[in-house]
Write a protein that holds these residues in place. Structure first.
Motif, short mmCIF file in Angstrom:
data_model
loop_
_atom_site.label_atom_id
_atom_site.label_comp_id
_atom_site.label_asym_id
_atom_site.label_seq_id
_atom_site.Cartn_x
_atom_site.Cartn_y
_atom_site.Cartn_z
N PRO A 187 123.57 32.37 99.31
CA PRO A 187 123.12 32.84 97.99
C PRO A 187 124.30 32.94 97.04
O PRO A 187 125.45 33.13 97.46
CB PRO A 187 122.50 34.21 98.29
N PRO A 188 124.05 32.82 95.74
CA PRO A 188 125.15 32.87 94.78
C PRO A 188 125.68 34.28 94.61
O PRO A 188 125.04 35.27 94.95
CB PRO A 188 124.49 32.37 93.48
N GLU A 189 126.88 34.35 94.07
CA GLU A 189 127.46 35.64 93.75
C GLU A 189 126.96 36.13 92.38
O GLU A 189 126.42 35.37 91.58
CB GLU A 189 128.99 35.53 93.74
N SER A 190 127.16 37.41 92.14
CA SER A 190 126.67 38.02 90.89
C SER A 190 127.48 37.53 89.70
O SER A 190 128.66 37.15 89.82
CB SER A 190 126.77 39.55 90.97
N PHE A 192 130.36 32.60 92.05
CA PHE A 192 130.28 31.44 92.94
C PHE A 192 128.82 31.14 93.26
O PHE A 192 128.02 32.04 93.54
CB PHE A 192 131.07 31.72 94.23
N ASN A 193 128.46 29.86 93.15
CA ASN A 193 127.06 29.48 93.29
C ASN A 193 126.59 29.33 94.74
O ASN A 193 125.48 28.84 94.99
CB ASN A 193 126.78 28.18 92.54
N VAL A 241 132.92 21.55 94.86
CA VAL A 241 132.48 22.40 95.98
C VAL A 241 131.01 22.12 96.22
O VAL A 241 130.17 22.17 95.29
CB VAL A 241 132.68 23.89 95.66
N TYR A 242 130.68 21.86 97.46
CA TYR A 242 129.31 21.59 97.88
C TYR A 242 128.94 22.55 98.99
O TYR A 242 129.66 22.67 100.00
CB TYR A 242 129.16 20.15 98.37
N GLY A 243 127.85 23.25 98.79
CA GLY A 243 127.35 24.13 99.84
C GLY A 243 126.20 23.47 100.55
O GLY A 243 125.27 22.94 99.94
N VAL A 244 126.26 23.50 101.82
CA VAL A 244 125.24 22.82 102.61
C VAL A 244 125.07 23.58 103.93
O VAL A 244 126.03 24.13 104.48
CB VAL A 244 125.63 21.35 102.87
#
Length: 383
Positions: A123-126, A148-149, A34-37
């Motif tokens: 933003p990441p999850e807790s 989740f990051n 998984v890549y967040g962009v």
């Protein structure tokens, strides 16, 4: 690989044979999937495979949407041995989805392609499922599972430790994984632990835990301290070892000290005795006219009594004349002392002539009166 054969003569073993199995490329496990962009941001998507042979691998990339499949141009792909890297930049919402990568070698094309999901970065999850372990009077270990990051692999985790009573932060630590070891806390103190994760897109909500340190344990000497104490005690014993010569010297010194103390004590006692004796009044006239001395001692004192009139003339008065009269009768009657037959000399007492005594007896038949005594005629010595 070895081969074995057997017959009536026994078992035979062949020489080792190297057998190499060739296979198509497959995906290396545990890759980032998984890549967040963000929009107009470029992300490097990495695809790694394992194959035999692993030389001259060819990679293909494509993008799947809900409507179509789009092949990625080779100009965007960079290959390095068994790894291929794709530089991808989403520009619209439709550019988010799943990327696929497949490789081929001399054996053939990869049967199951590697997949990578592109999501809008955030933003990441807790963190969740946090636990406390190794609790003590001065520290604790905290472990959580990451959420989740946000599609961004570079995520940090922060821990803030606050003293609830003083409302001050006593520790602030960061880690690439949500595991922390906190030390240096005060015993029997309540703390608040706050854990959160963050990336370049922001930070998650805090997860709060309460923690109370235990009471300090009883101090016990460690083996090292005991051994060091024993070593120091042994060194002291070595320093103060009593040799035979030293023992003789100590004995002689003790004997001399005892003799000195004894001599000083005797001298002090003698001086005190002489002072006491000198302080007592001296009785120069130790003879009493009321007691008649025995034997020649009485005659030796006649001269002493003969000198008393001269001494007593200084006193004057009727009492002096009375005393002189008594002394004269004592002097005249010393020669009249006769043996009584009862073991001593006595004085005849007139009517009580059968009684001889050094003093005048006091009985009803012989009252205490010198008038009936030839030694003291006419004188009442006890008026």
């Amino acid at each position: 690989m070895k081969k074995f054969a057997q017959n009536s003569e026994g078992i035979g073993e062949s020489k080792p044979i190297e057998l190499k199995v060739r296979y198509r490329p497959t995906c290396v496990p545990n890759q980032q999937q998984v890549y967040g962009v963000g929009k107009h941001e470029t992300v490097s998507v990495r695809c790694q495979v394992q194959a035999d042979p692993d030389q001259k691998l060819k990679f293909r990339w494509w993008f799947n949407t809900t409507r179509e499949r789009l092949d990625i141009q080779e100009s965007q792909i960079e290959t390095d041995g068994d790894t291929s890297i794709l530089e991808y930049t989403p520009r619209t919402e439709l550019d988010y989805g799943t990327l696929y990568c497949a490789a081929s070698n001399e054996v053939g094309l990869q049967e199951q392609a590697c997949s990578y999901h592109l999501v809008a970065a955030g933003p990441p999850e807790s963190v969740f499922n946090c636990t406390l372990s190794n609790q003590s009077a001065s520290g604790v270990q905290v472990h959580c599972l990451p959420g989740f990051n946000g599609g961004i692999r570079e995520t940090e985790f922060e821990l803030i430790v606050m003293d609830e009573a003083k409302e001050i932060v006593v520790s602030n630590e960061s880690s690439p994984i949500p595991t922390f070891l906190v030390t240096g806390l005060d015993a029997s103190t309540k703390y608040e632990l706050s854990i959160y994760s963050m990336n370049r897109r922001g930070r998650s909500k805090n997860v709060t835990l309460d923690f109370l340190t235990s009471e300090p344990p009883a101090v016990r000497p460690t083996s090292g301290q005991i051994s060091s104490d024993q070593a120091r005690l042994g060194s002291l014993k070595t320093k103060f070892t009593v040799t035979p010569i030293l023992g003789v010297l100590i004995g002689v010194g003790a004997a001399l000290l005892l003799v000195t103390v004894t001599i000083i004590s005797i001298l002090c006692c003698r001086n005190n005795y002489e002072k006491i004796v000198q302080g007592l009044p001296k009785d120069k006239d130790d003879s009493s006219p009321d007691i008649i001395p025995r034997g020649d001692e009485g005659y030796k004192q006649i001269d002493h009594y003969s000198t008393l009139p001269a001494q007593m003339t200084k006193r004057g008065g009727h009492q002096q004349e009375k005393d002189m009269h008594v002394l004269k009768h004592i002097h005249n009657n010393i020669s009249r002392l006769q043996p009584t037959g009862k073991g001593d000399l006595g004085i005849p007492t007139g009517d009580c002539a059968d009684q001889y005594t050094m003093l005048i007896p006091a009985t009803p038949s012989c009252p205490l009166n010198a008038a009936n005594s030839p030694m003291f005629p006419g004188i009442n010595m006890f008026p």
